[in-house]
Enzyme design. Structure first.
Site, PDB file in Angstrom:
ATOM      1  N   ARG A  78       0.855  -1.184   0.000  1.00 57.43           N
ATOM      2  CA  ARG A  78       0.000   0.000   0.000  1.00 57.43           C
ATOM      3  C   ARG A  78       0.888   1.229   0.000  1.00 57.43           C
ATOM      4  NH1 ARG A  78      -3.586  -2.496  -1.602  1.00 57.43           N
ATOM      5  NH2 ARG A  78      -5.660  -2.830  -0.726  1.00 57.43           N
ATOM      6  N   HIS A  86      -1.016   1.027  -9.456  1.00 56.65           N
ATOM      7  CA  HIS A  86      -1.711   0.086  -8.555  1.00 56.65           C
ATOM      8  C   HIS A  86      -2.298  -1.067  -9.386  1.00 56.65           C
ATOM      9  CE1 HIS A  86      -3.954  -0.322  -4.482  1.00 56.65           C
ATOM     10  NE2 HIS A  86      -3.874  -1.499  -5.064  1.00 56.65           N
TER      11      HIS A  86
HETATM   12  P1  NDP Z   1      -1.770 -11.367   4.570  1.00 53.23           P
HETATM   13  O1  NDP Z   1      -2.686 -10.867   5.642  1.00 53.23           O
HETATM   14  O2  NDP Z   1      -1.881 -12.788   4.166  1.00 53.23           O
HETATM   15  O3  NDP Z   1      -0.253 -11.110   4.998  1.00 53.23           O
HETATM   16  C1  NDP Z   1       0.143  -9.936   5.632  1.00 53.23           C
HETATM   17  C2  NDP Z   1       1.549 -10.153   6.174  1.00 53.23           C
HETATM   18  O4  NDP Z   1       1.992  -8.932   6.775  1.00 53.23           O
HETATM   19  C3  NDP Z   1       1.609 -11.232   7.268  1.00 53.23           C
HETATM   20  O5  NDP Z   1       2.798 -11.964   7.162  1.00 53.23           O
HETATM   21  C4  NDP Z   1       1.634 -10.410   8.557  1.00 53.23           C
HETATM   22  O6  NDP Z   1       2.259 -11.046   9.647  1.00 53.23           O
HETATM   23  C5  NDP Z   1       2.450  -9.213   8.105  1.00 53.23           C
HETATM   24  N1  NDP Z   1       2.227  -8.079   8.984  1.00 53.23           N
HETATM   25  C6  NDP Z   1       1.078  -7.420   9.245  1.00 53.23           C
HETATM   26  N2  NDP Z   1       1.277  -6.449  10.144  1.00 53.23           N
HETATM   27  C7  NDP Z   1       2.581  -6.497  10.462  1.00 53.23           C
HETATM   28  C8  NDP Z   1       3.403  -5.778  11.360  1.00 53.23           C
HETATM   29  N3  NDP Z   1       2.911  -4.770  12.108  1.00 53.23           N
HETATM   30  N4  NDP Z   1       4.703  -6.098  11.464  1.00 53.23           N
HETATM   31  C9  NDP Z   1       5.214  -7.119  10.718  1.00 53.23           C
HETATM   32  N5  NDP Z   1       4.483  -7.864   9.846  1.00 53.23           N
HETATM   33  C10 NDP Z   1       3.188  -7.556   9.733  1.00 53.23           C
HETATM   34  O7  NDP Z   1      -1.982 -10.394   3.327  1.00 53.23           O
HETATM   35  P2  NDP Z   1      -1.729 -10.701   1.777  1.00 53.23           P
HETATM   36  O8  NDP Z   1      -0.404 -11.324   1.634  1.00 53.23           O
HETATM   37  O9  NDP Z   1      -2.888 -11.403   1.183  1.00 53.23           O
HETATM   38  O10 NDP Z   1      -1.737  -9.214   1.177  1.00 53.23           O
HETATM   39  C11 NDP Z   1      -0.805  -8.264   1.633  1.00 53.23           C
HETATM   40  C12 NDP Z   1      -1.176  -6.890   1.124  1.00 53.23           C
HETATM   41  O11 NDP Z   1      -0.903  -6.780  -0.259  1.00 53.23           O
HETATM   42  C13 NDP Z   1      -2.655  -6.507   1.215  1.00 53.23           C
HETATM   43  O12 NDP Z   1      -3.013  -6.131   2.518  1.00 53.23           O
HETATM   44  C14 NDP Z   1      -2.734  -5.354   0.240  1.00 53.23           C
HETATM   45  O13 NDP Z   1      -2.458  -4.135   0.909  1.00 53.23           O
HETATM   46  C15 NDP Z   1      -1.630  -5.650  -0.750  1.00 53.23           C
HETATM   47  N6  NDP Z   1      -2.139  -5.960  -2.090  1.00 53.23           N
HETATM   48  C16 NDP Z   1      -1.792  -5.141  -3.137  1.00 53.23           C
HETATM   49  C17 NDP Z   1      -2.215  -5.399  -4.401  1.00 53.23           C
HETATM   50  C18 NDP Z   1      -1.781  -4.569  -5.560  1.00 53.23           C
HETATM   51  O14 NDP Z   1      -2.307  -4.735  -6.678  1.00 53.23           O
HETATM   52  N7  NDP Z   1      -0.817  -3.685  -5.391  1.00 53.23           N
HETATM   53  C19 NDP Z   1      -3.095  -6.556  -4.693  1.00 53.23           C
HETATM   54  C20 NDP Z   1      -3.376  -7.366  -3.544  1.00 53.23           C
HETATM   55  C21 NDP Z   1      -2.919  -7.065  -2.285  1.00 53.23           C
HETATM   56  P3  NDP Z   1       1.658 -12.396  10.270  1.00 53.23           P
HETATM   57  O15 NDP Z   1       1.935 -13.462   9.233  1.00 53.23           O
HETATM   58  O16 NDP Z   1       2.434 -12.587  11.514  1.00 53.23           O
HETATM   59  O17 NDP Z   1       0.193 -12.168  10.465  1.00 53.23           O
HETATM   60  C1  OXD Z   2      -6.021  -5.494  -3.210  1.00 49.94           C
HETATM   61  C2  OXD Z   2      -5.589  -4.515  -4.222  1.00 49.94           C
HETATM   62  O1  OXD Z   2      -5.943  -5.205  -2.013  1.00 49.94           O
HETATM   63  O2  OXD Z   2      -5.891  -4.707  -5.420  1.00 49.94           O
HETATM   64  O3  OXD Z   2      -6.461  -6.592  -3.612  1.00 49.94           O
HETATM   65  O4  OXD Z   2      -4.920  -3.557  -3.884  1.00 49.94           O
END
Ligand code: NDP
Ligand code: OXD
Length: 316
Positions: free
Chosen positions: A231, A279
């Site tokens: 993000r 994005h």
């Molecule tokens: P998940 O919830 O599966 O994974 C999030 C990861 O971030 C986990 O490993 C989590 O740790 C870690 N995390 C969260 N908070 C913290 C913190 N404070 N400190 C350290 N680690 C942290 O999400 P996804 O992998 O499915 O997606 C990740 C992000 O990708 C989405 O939230 C979205 O913002 C972004 N995204 C962007 C897209 C784009 O087109 N640019 C498309 C899709 C998604 P833990 O494993 O310990 O919970």
């Molecule tokens: C998502 C994105 O969160 O597209 O899936 O950013």
């Protein structure tokens, strides 16, 4: 005996045309497209991307909110959310898109795409040293669904891979770090930082000058690189520009920005060592996401638990 009516859906979308979502959801259920549907007691589910703040709290019989994306910060931006489960996207199609994007950008930084494009513009025939992939360490910040799949793809390409998450995770072949204490050793061991964190109060602004300074400065690429597909508000863009100017950061690939769309006057657009995409790393494609969403509603109505429910306290 009559079959109970299937719950109706409110579709509330800002920022893109929701017609394809409407058409596909409507094949199986009645769909009301916001701004219609306000306070409608017949609505059971909301399917949303950046819904109008307050609109969900006014639906008296809402049972669940379905995010159109994997990230849910767009839902939490509404401070009047009703206390119903929030379901996010976990789908092989979206994961595949993200793996492609991450591999593409990591390979471009690794194989010196920015240098070669500049050389081509200047008709320069010069071959710099190319380090092998296993000398290059890719650090994935946010080691969740997308981070772990990207790690598997990068391992298959031969890179050394590190992961950083909130809680502890093991993955074969990956050096895993977690929590505050794990952050500095993780950054110190990283040549290409791939950010796949969710945006929460704990992660906002985390990619700042201090984080960039701690990346490995004497690695085989001649300086560390940044890839952010998580993000935009995870990053401080002034700090990225400063780190590029100071030579602390060699290059950056940014798919997300503090404000989207990126303003025409942003210096990121024309920076020679920044690669911008709008994005677009992993688009939510309704052709792949509507069927599992509708299946979840059917299962829920049969009394089964919802899958991929967001932890409201953690914010993701
Ligand atoms: P998940 O919830 O599966 O994974 C999030 C990861 O971030 C986990 O490993 C989590 O740790 C870690 N995390 C969260 N908070 C913290 C913190 N404070 N400190 C350290 N680690 C942290 O999400 P996804 O992998 O499915 O997606 C990740 C992000 O990708 C989405 O939230 C979205 O913002 C972004 N995204 C962007 C897209 C784009 O087109 N640019 C498309 C899709 C998604 P833990 O494993 O310990 O919970
Ligand atoms: C998502 C994105 O969160 O597209 O899936 O950013």
């Amino acid at each position: 005996m009559s079959t109970p009516a299937r719950g109706r859906i409110l579709l509330s979308v800002t920022g893109f045309n929701p017609q394809r979502w409407y058409d596909l959801l409507s094949k199986e259920r009645e769909v009301v497209l916001e701004p219609a549907g306000a306070e409608d007691p017949s609505i059971d589910y909301a399917v949303v991307w950046k819904q109008q703040p307050g609109i969900l709290a006014r639906l008296p019989n809402l049972k669940a909110i379905f995010s159109i994306g994997a990230g849910v910060d767009h839902i939490f931006a509404d401070d009047r959310l009703p206390e119903v489960p929030i379901v996010r996207v976990i789908a092989s199609n979206l994961t595949q898109y993200m793996c492609e994007y991450v591999c593409w950008r990591v390979l471009d930084h690794h194989r010196q795409g920015m240098l070669y494009r500049a050389q081509q513009a200047g008709k320069i025939w010069h071959e710099p040293r190319q380090p092998p992939a296993d000398e290059v360490s890719v650090g994935i910040m946010g080691f969740g669904q997308l981070g772990r799949s990207a790690a598997a793809a990068l391992l298959a390409l031969g890179f050394t891979v590190n992961g950083w998450s909130r809680s502890r995770h093991e993955m074969e072949g990956v050096c895993a770090f977690h929590g505050e204490d794990g952050l500095t050793p993780f950054l110190n061991a990283t040549d290409i930082l791939v950010v796949l964190l969710p945006l929460t109060p704990a992660t906002e602004g985390i990619v700042d000058h201090s984080v960039l300074t701690r990346l490995r400065q004497d690695g085989p690429l001649g300086g560390p690189c940044l890839v952010n597909a998580g993000r935009g508000r995870l990053q401080r863009e002034v700090d990225i520009l400063r780190a590029l100017e100071e030579g602390i950061l060699k290059e950056a690939s940014l798919d997300v920005f503090e404000r989207e769309p990126l303003a025409p006057e942003s210096p990121l657009w024309s920076h020679p060592r920044v690669f911008v995409t709008p994005h677009a790393a992993a688009t939510s494609d309704p052709a792949h996401l509507v069927t599992p969403m509708l299946a979840q509603m059917d299962a829920f109505e049969r009394g089964e638990p919802l899958q991929n429910v967001v932890d409201r306290k953690a914010g993701y």
